[in-house]
Scaffold this motif. Sequence first.
Motif, PDB file in Angstrom:
ATOM      1  N   MET A  76     -11.215  -6.845   4.541  1.00  0.00           N
ATOM      2  CA  MET A  76     -10.093  -6.887   3.262  1.00  0.00           C
ATOM      3  C   MET A  76     -10.730  -6.249   2.849  1.00  0.00           C
ATOM      4  SD  MET A  76      -9.995 -10.143   1.242  1.00  0.00           S
ATOM      5  CE  MET A  76     -11.797 -10.645   2.195  1.00  0.00           C
TER       6      MET A  76
ATOM      7  N   LEU B 144      -4.189  -6.650  -3.130  1.00  0.00           N
ATOM      8  CA  LEU B 144      -3.155  -6.036  -3.549  1.00  0.00           C
ATOM      9  C   LEU B 144      -1.321  -6.646  -3.817  1.00  0.00           C
ATOM     10  CD1 LEU B 144      -4.502  -3.237  -6.366  1.00  0.00           C
ATOM     11  CD2 LEU B 144      -4.762  -5.819  -6.885  1.00  0.00           C
TER      12      LEU B 144
ATOM     13  N   ASP C   9      -9.965   2.065   2.408  1.00  0.00           N
ATOM     14  CA  ASP C   9      -8.880   2.440   3.439  1.00  0.00           C
ATOM     15  C   ASP C   9      -7.522   1.734   3.673  1.00  0.00           C
ATOM     16  OD1 ASP C   9     -10.010   3.280   6.598  1.00  0.00           O
ATOM     17  OD2 ASP C   9      -7.542   2.400   6.539  1.00  0.00           O
TER      18      ASP C   9
ATOM     19  N   GLY D 146      -5.419   1.559   5.714  1.00  0.00           N
ATOM     20  CA  GLY D 146      -5.428   0.722   7.153  1.00  0.00           C
ATOM     21  C   GLY D 146      -5.085  -0.717   6.473  1.00  0.00           C
ATOM     22  N   VAL D 147      -5.298  -1.125   5.645  1.00  0.00           N
ATOM     23  CA  VAL D 147      -5.551  -3.266   6.206  1.00  0.00           C
ATOM     24  C   VAL D 147      -4.210  -3.849   5.612  1.00  0.00           C
ATOM     25  CG1 VAL D 147      -7.967  -2.998   5.720  1.00  0.00           C
ATOM     26  CG2 VAL D 147      -7.289  -2.897   3.467  1.00  0.00           C
TER      27      VAL D 147
ATOM     28  N   ASP E  81      -0.194  -3.490   4.763  1.00  0.00           N
ATOM     29  CA  ASP E  81       0.725  -2.265   5.328  1.00  0.00           C
ATOM     30  C   ASP E  81       2.017  -1.419   4.126  1.00  0.00           C
ATOM     31  OD1 ASP E  81      -0.146  -3.501   7.875  1.00  0.00           O
ATOM     32  OD2 ASP E  81       0.959  -4.682   8.095  1.00  0.00           O
TER      33      ASP E  81
ATOM     34  N   ASP F  30      -1.669   6.888  15.357  1.00  0.00           N
ATOM     35  CA  ASP F  30      -0.463   6.366  14.894  1.00  0.00           C
ATOM     36  C   ASP F  30      -0.014   5.355  16.629  1.00  0.00           C
ATOM     37  OD1 ASP F  30      -1.886   5.639  12.755  1.00  0.00           O
ATOM     38  OD2 ASP F  30       0.737   5.799  11.518  1.00  0.00           O
TER      39      ASP F  30
ATOM     40  N   THR G  12      -9.450  -8.195  10.717  1.00  0.00           N
ATOM     41  CA  THR G  12      -9.682  -9.065   9.786  1.00  0.00           C
ATOM     42  C   THR G  12      -8.402 -10.042  10.423  1.00  0.00           C
ATOM     43  OG1 THR G  12     -10.559  -7.309   8.326  1.00  0.00           O
ATOM     44  CG2 THR G  12      -8.838  -9.136   7.441  1.00  0.00           C
TER      45      THR G  12
ATOM     46  N   MET H 114      -7.020 -13.909   5.772  1.00  0.00           N
ATOM     47  CA  MET H 114      -8.194 -14.451   5.206  1.00  0.00           C
ATOM     48  C   MET H 114      -7.898 -13.148   3.853  1.00  0.00           C
ATOM     49  SD  MET H 114     -11.115 -11.150   5.566  1.00  0.00           S
ATOM     50  CE  MET H 114     -12.364 -12.101   6.900  1.00  0.00           C
ATOM     51  N   THR H 115      -6.608 -12.761   3.836  1.00  0.00           N
ATOM     52  CA  THR H 115      -5.917 -12.385   2.797  1.00  0.00           C
ATOM     53  C   THR H 115      -5.614 -12.713   1.886  1.00  0.00           C
ATOM     54  OG1 THR H 115      -5.689  -9.629   3.722  1.00  0.00           O
ATOM     55  CG2 THR H 115      -4.285 -10.701   0.982  1.00  0.00           C
TER      56      THR H 115
ATOM     57  N   PRO I  11      -0.823   5.797  -8.062  1.00  0.00           N
ATOM     58  CA  PRO I  11       0.453   5.459  -7.162  1.00  0.00           C
ATOM     59  C   PRO I  11       0.405   4.172  -7.100  1.00  0.00           C
ATOM     60  CG  PRO I  11      -0.753   7.567  -6.707  1.00  0.00           C
ATOM     61  CD  PRO I  11      -1.136   7.217  -7.486  1.00  0.00           C
ATOM     62  N   SER I  12      -0.800   3.294  -6.555  1.00  0.00           N
ATOM     63  CA  SER I  12      -1.059   1.877  -6.505  1.00  0.00           C
ATOM     64  C   SER I  12      -0.240   1.487  -8.073  1.00  0.00           C
ATOM     65  CB  SER I  12      -2.510   1.666  -6.523  1.00  0.00           C
ATOM     66  OG  SER I  12      -3.019   2.447  -7.440  1.00  0.00           O
TER      67      SER I  12
ATOM     68  N   LEU J 268       1.732  -1.844  -7.071  1.00  0.00           N
ATOM     69  CA  LEU J 268       0.845  -3.332  -6.163  1.00  0.00           C
ATOM     70  C   LEU J 268       0.881  -3.698  -7.506  1.00  0.00           C
ATOM     71  CD1 LEU J 268      -0.291  -1.519  -2.883  1.00  0.00           C
ATOM     72  CD2 LEU J 268       1.411  -3.014  -3.347  1.00  0.00           C
TER      73      LEU J 268
ATOM     74  N   ARG K 243     -13.651   0.315   9.608  1.00  0.00           N
ATOM     75  CA  ARG K 243     -11.945   0.568   9.628  1.00  0.00           C
ATOM     76  C   ARG K 243     -10.776  -0.274  10.189  1.00  0.00           C
ATOM     77  NH1 ARG K 243      -9.841   6.884  10.737  1.00  0.00           N
ATOM     78  NH2 ARG K 243      -7.657   6.745  10.237  1.00  0.00           N
ATOM     79  N   GLN K 244      -9.630  -0.123   9.117  1.00  0.00           N
ATOM     80  CA  GLN K 244      -8.336  -0.966  10.163  1.00  0.00           C
ATOM     81  C   GLN K 244      -7.365  -0.483  10.012  1.00  0.00           C
ATOM     82  OE1 GLN K 244      -8.245  -4.994  10.060  1.00  0.00           O
ATOM     83  NE2 GLN K 244      -9.659  -5.051   7.517  1.00  0.00           N
ATOM     84  N   HIS K 245      -6.058  -0.708  11.186  1.00  0.00           N
ATOM     85  CA  HIS K 245      -5.979  -0.275  11.598  1.00  0.00           C
ATOM     86  C   HIS K 245      -3.854  -1.578  12.776  1.00  0.00           C
ATOM     87  CE1 HIS K 245      -2.454   1.923  13.072  1.00  0.00           C
ATOM     88  NE2 HIS K 245      -2.515   1.879  14.227  1.00  0.00           N
ATOM     89  N   ALA K 246      -3.336  -1.762  11.512  1.00  0.00           N
ATOM     90  CA  ALA K 246      -2.667  -3.047  12.014  1.00  0.00           C
ATOM     91  C   ALA K 246      -3.625  -3.751  12.337  1.00  0.00           C
ATOM     92  CB  ALA K 246      -1.909  -2.622  12.857  1.00  0.00           C
ATOM     93  N   GLY K 247      -4.037  -3.779  10.945  1.00  0.00           N
ATOM     94  CA  GLY K 247      -4.807  -5.306  11.246  1.00  0.00           C
ATOM     95  C   GLY K 247      -6.506  -5.139  12.179  1.00  0.00           C
TER      96      GLY K 247
END
Lengths: 213, 779
Positions: free
Chosen positions: A1, A7, A108, A110-111, A113, B48, B78, B82-83, B129-130, B133, B163-167
């Motif tokens: 996470m 966010l 990262d 990646g977490v 989308d 990807d 993850t 969880m989020t 840029p964030s 959000l 590291r994560q990619h698509a969960g």
Amino acid sequence: MTLLACLASPAMAAEVPAAPAVPLSQPCDKVPGLVQAFAEVSTLRAAFTDSKDIAILDAPLVSKGHVYYQRPDRLHLATETPSRQSVTLVGTRVRVVQEDLGREQAMDLGVSDVAKAVVANILLVLGGRIDALSALYRCTAEPDRDAWRMTLVPLREPMTKVVRQMQVRLARDGTLREVRVEELDGDASTMSFTATVTNRPFTDQEVRSYFTP
Amino acid sequence: MRLETDITKFLPDGEARQRLALSGLVKATGFSRGLVIDVALPDRLQGDLGADAAAALVDGLASDLTASGLFTSVRSGTETAMTADFQRLYFPRRLAFLSDAPTTQIPRLFSPEGLAAALGRLKDALMLPSAPLLKRLATADPVLSFTDLLQRIQDGAAKLAPRQHAGHWFSADGRHAMVLTETAAPAFDTDAQRAAIAAVRERFAARDAEAGGGFTLAFTGLGRFVVESEGRAKADIAFASTAATIASVLLFLAFFRRLRFLVLAFIPVTLGVAVAVGVLAGWKGSIHGLTLGFGGVLIGAGMDYPIHLLNGLRAPPDMAPGAEARAARAMRRNLWAGVLSSVAGFLILALSDYPGIREIAAFCIIGMLSTFAFTTLFLPPLRPWLAPRTGQRPPPASRLPIERALAALARHRTALLIGMAVLALASAAALPSLRLEDDARALDAGAPATLAEDATVRSHLPTSAFPRVILASGADLQEALARNDAVAADLAARKAAGTGPDFAGLHPFLPAAALQSENLAALAALPDPAVAVRSALATAGFKPERFQPFFDALADAREGRVAPLVPSDLKGTALGGILDGFTFDQGGRSWVLTLAGPEVAPGDLDGLARDDGTVLLLDPRALVSSLVTSSQRQTLWLVVAGILANVLLIAALRRRPRLALATLAPTLLTLLIVTGGIAALGVPLNFLHLVSLLLILCTGTDLGMFLLDEDAGAAGGAGAAPTVLLSAATTAVSFGILAFCQTSALASVGVTVGVGSVLLGVLTFATRAVAHGGRHAGS
């Protein structure tokens, strides 16, 4: 996470109205010369001025700095005023340095989308990837002063949950002039580019300096 | 009976061992409680697209493994919940997590200067840029308390997440999908672990084929090492005991060519080993693989008693008056000397701090005493049956030109003495370079391919950057959490000063309820902070009326409507796994762990551990090594004590100093040469080498007693030469076979005792030649 995942969580999303109608204009790929002008960009250097019109603020938030892009997925955004901070992106790794505050954070994409999609779209616009943009957005274009104005309306989640539309203004030679992002909640940001130099390779030192996450 | 293979079971008892047990309960790294699976992408799949394909494969694999019932947990990323769970549990409590020093920092934060700085940060963040959000949170959290909490967690426990990619979890380079599993059975349940490993291999093969092939499987975990270690131990035991038995049989037949003698010689030894196994199994319920491997070849050494006694019982009676009784007494004395010297040596070794050494000592004592008992009780009544029959051809051993060889050696007595002296001096000169083994892996190194795979998989997980563990304990979890908060504060101060390592732990994720309450109390103590916040917002260019969600949250926190987050809130949520990974109960106490990076400077964590044991600092790898070396010096002294005990015993039995010296000289010289050789070759001395030295001592005493005994009639002195030769040969071959074992520790014993036994045989005969020439007692 990570920070971005939280966010960007749907639980945090504001109630938003449905997407608006799109002005009538020609599909991007039907506009003569547009695809050729907005050709693929391998590198880009430019000065930028970003103006964010946010509802919680009395006045637009204006910042200035420089942007550096290297195809396909490297970006360095250095804000110089009103405060010094930078965002470095390599692949999905992001480093944010707030020099004036002495803070630094890495994350990262990646977490999340949403975060990944936002960044991917920035890269596609900077890279002149009209082919890829057309797959993600309804892309229309119309003549605008000395060049074109492209309007990109997201077709897919997660961008449909955040962005109403993007407007990209190009010079006749295809140089990027301005990107305006209108969000669903009415807020908008406009980033104007000047002193744009494209397709000049970065030196090794520049690569180390700009693109080390 | 259960076969143990955990090399750490050989390590000394005491506080350090308890620490090692605690480190075994550390779950956060994922290696001790299950298998870490690594699926490498084929080169044909990049970016990807490749990551998506790998994610689909590991999803299928995870589903298969979960369905197998062999795993209690299979996680490839993850959890999506969880989020949401994090938002639900933490966002309403964000003001309880404001500070680690709330009484000073919260008033500072809500001062005009503090609020101006916080809102300046918010504006800076909105320029990034964030911003799309971030601004969703801004009206409910203009001081960025939730963002800071997320950042602290990201800097803490989240640093351990791949590291994560698509969960889905991936290595840092994105080329390896990672799956963390927890097996239903404990790591040392080898049958269940074997089944789990087979399931992983089989299901991966099927899923790889479905995905078009080319993916590569790697996995590691304690269970895999245990299974492979047991496999090696069983193979070694089977190989060593079978090969030692066959070699002893062949040697026996080559020397005596009498099948009935062979049976008679083997029965006491087999019974002796069986009794030792039975007693240990009944006493402990388990035997370590090293003990069995060691004990399995004891058959070669244990055969000395029946061989010597059979030789004596078959010897032609001496017609001189009183000679037969004298020979019988000498035989008893020599046999007793042999068993007493062995038992004395191993009894002293039983004082070792190493449980494994004690087990080997117990095995050897029980085995040798039983063999001796069976030999002396059952063989003498069979004497009439053993006597040579009329017309029977003498055994080949009797035709060996031993007397001629001894006579030839005796002619070069001076040269022999000089040679032995040179060897002794050269060996003594090498002794200062002797060093003790400090790496537990040298005792039972895994297969190179497995070790390489383990290193590769570990390098793909962020936990590899945090080799040290800090454990904080308390009578209950809240007390442990409070101590963990103090540990985190200490570590943060060291890191900020550049004197401490990076670290990751539970503190930002779950501070003690008391600390959260302190935050809420500090907010309640502020004189109406909403007024100050409104003023600061307006000054900074924000519209205060937009920030009502924050004023509501502030009121909730001040008026007791926010409850601190406690562990039970996390149970059953997607976040429960994090709590589970960083906490455990042991010894009636609750423990919370923090992982720390490698040393940034020697002693960078000095002073962190507490003398009362409530905060411990562990470096599992260094801990094992320190345990390996901690008692080796003691074992060395025990072996020296065993040698002294034997010297005294032989001196007492021999009475004449010259004879005692001749009896002991070959053994002591062999010990010196073997030890010097180990030192000269640069091989670190481990505790099993030391046990081997004691074994050489026991064997040497036997040989010396018989070969240098002129009172034992035809079965003593030079008459004992064939049996001494056979004893030395069976010991050398039986233990030499261990040199070919896969288990490093057994191999080192094999080389030491094998070489030692050969030397022992040569030196014993040389000593005999020097002391007595080729003369037979009766000649």
